[in-house]
Design an enzyme around this catalytic site. Structure first.
Site, PDB file in Angstrom:
ATOM      1  N   TYR A  63      20.548  40.697  -0.544  1.00 39.24           N
ATOM      2  CA  TYR A  63      20.334  40.970   0.289  1.00 39.24           C
ATOM      3  C   TYR A  63      19.133  38.878   0.845  1.00 39.24           C
ATOM      4  CZ  TYR A  63      19.787  45.528   0.194  1.00 39.24           C
ATOM      5  OH  TYR A  63      20.423  46.751  -0.197  1.00 39.24           O
ATOM      6  N   GLU A 107      24.904  48.920  -7.999  1.00 39.14           N
ATOM      7  CA  GLU A 107      24.994  48.657  -6.182  1.00 39.14           C
ATOM      8  C   GLU A 107      26.191  49.418  -5.423  1.00 39.14           C
ATOM      9  OE1 GLU A 107      23.990  45.395  -3.826  1.00 39.14           O
ATOM     10  OE2 GLU A 107      24.571  46.383  -2.344  1.00 39.14           O
TER      11      GLU A 107
END
Ligand code: A2P
Length: 293
Positions: free
Chosen positions: A38, A100
């Protein structure tokens, strides 16, 4: 797990994440969902450290979830990758570290490695070996708990049936909201004591570069809006309450102070059993986040 959470997706203007996390902590959020990819972990860490310095919270009040990216699945890369995240955060540990995605990309500097035809370059790895490296991070105290994300039942079973398993995944973070309720995965995870953490609980930002926008906007749904009217709540608050009430952790993303606070105001009412059923019936079994890679 803590009561509420907050998530960040994709690249954000400089400083906006710092402000959003500070607003969220002031509003009562304690669970913060982040990731190296991110590109704002330094701001999340700074916000947490500033709030600790202010005396508003202690480190142990915060529940930070970090994520192992696809290019870092080879077991020998796992600990250095988590250490890099901790260095960026300037924290000593994460509360939760998760894989993830279940598939791996070629390791290297490119986070989205592609060949000359624009096709992703995948990398053959053994998820069970990656998991063992996460177990070692927990033993080393770098992560209090370990889990996974975007895993289906088969992939969860592969980890849970691994010979010599030391720790099972505590959670599986997947898309979950009234249009994608995950009834089968939720039941499986309940049976195995795995917490479902629901991402895109508000139906995403509808950014066409990564969202399947052929599914209608969740927050415009007439049923969610009608139920909201009854409780003087917004469709967003009803969507979040629905998941929380059935034991799904929600990680709504907002960088807007008013909406950050709004998304936390879901603990002063409850939905009836009939309303829960009505919302469950909205399931379209269509993902906004298709992750076609
Ligand atoms: P913003 O950051 O401007 O508030 P999801 O969590 O499902 O991915 O949804 C995130 C999207 O929903 C973001 O675009 C966010 O925009 C928006 N959003 C967050 N909270 C609310 C809310 N209470 N009402 C409407 N939209 C919201």
């Amino acid at each position: 797990l803590t009561l509420c959470s907050f998530s960040f997706s994709h690249q954000t203007p400089k400083g906006s994440c710092l402000e959003a996390v500070k607003t969220a902590i002031d509003a009562g959020y304690r669970h913060i969902d982040g990731a190296f990819v991110y590109f704002n972990e330094h701001e999340v860490g700074q916000a947490i450290r500033e709030k600790i310095a202010e005396g508003k919270i202690k480190r142990e009040d915060i529940f930070y979830c970090g994520k192992l990216w696809n290019t870092c699945h080879p077991p020998e890369l796992v600990r250095p990758t988590l250490e890099k995240t901790l260095k960026i955060l300037q924290l000593d540990y994460v509360d939760l570290y998760i894989i993830e995605l279940p598939m791996a990309f070629k390791p290297g500097d490119a986070l989205y490695p592609k060949d000359e035809n624009g096709k992703f370059i995948y990398h053959e790895t053994d998820l069970c070996a990656t998991w063992e490296a996460l177990e070692a991070c927990k033993d080393a105290g770098l992560a209090k708990s370990i889990g996974v994300s975007n895993f289906n039942r088969r992939q969860l079973e592969m980890i849970m049936n691994k010979p010599g398993l030391k720790y099972k995944p505590v959670s599986n973070q997947v898309e979950c909201h009234p249009y994608f309720t995950q009834p089968k995965l939720l039941e499986f995870c309940r049976q195995h004591d795995i917490v479902i953490v629901g991402y895109s609980p508000l139906g995403t930002s509808r950014d066409e570069s990564w969202v399947n926008v052929s599914s209608p906007p969740l927050l415009k749904d007439p049923v969610l809006n009608a139920i909201g009217k009854k409780y003087n709540k917004t469709a967003a608050q009803i969507a979040l309450r629905f998941n929380v009430q059935r034991g799904v952790v929600v990680i709504p993303k907002s960088f807007n102070p008013q909406r950050i606070r709004e998304n936390f105001q879901i603990f002063d009412f409850s939905l009836t059993e009939k309303e829960m059923k009505e919302i469950e019936a909205l399931n379209k079994n269509v993902r906004y986040v298709e992750l076609l890679m």
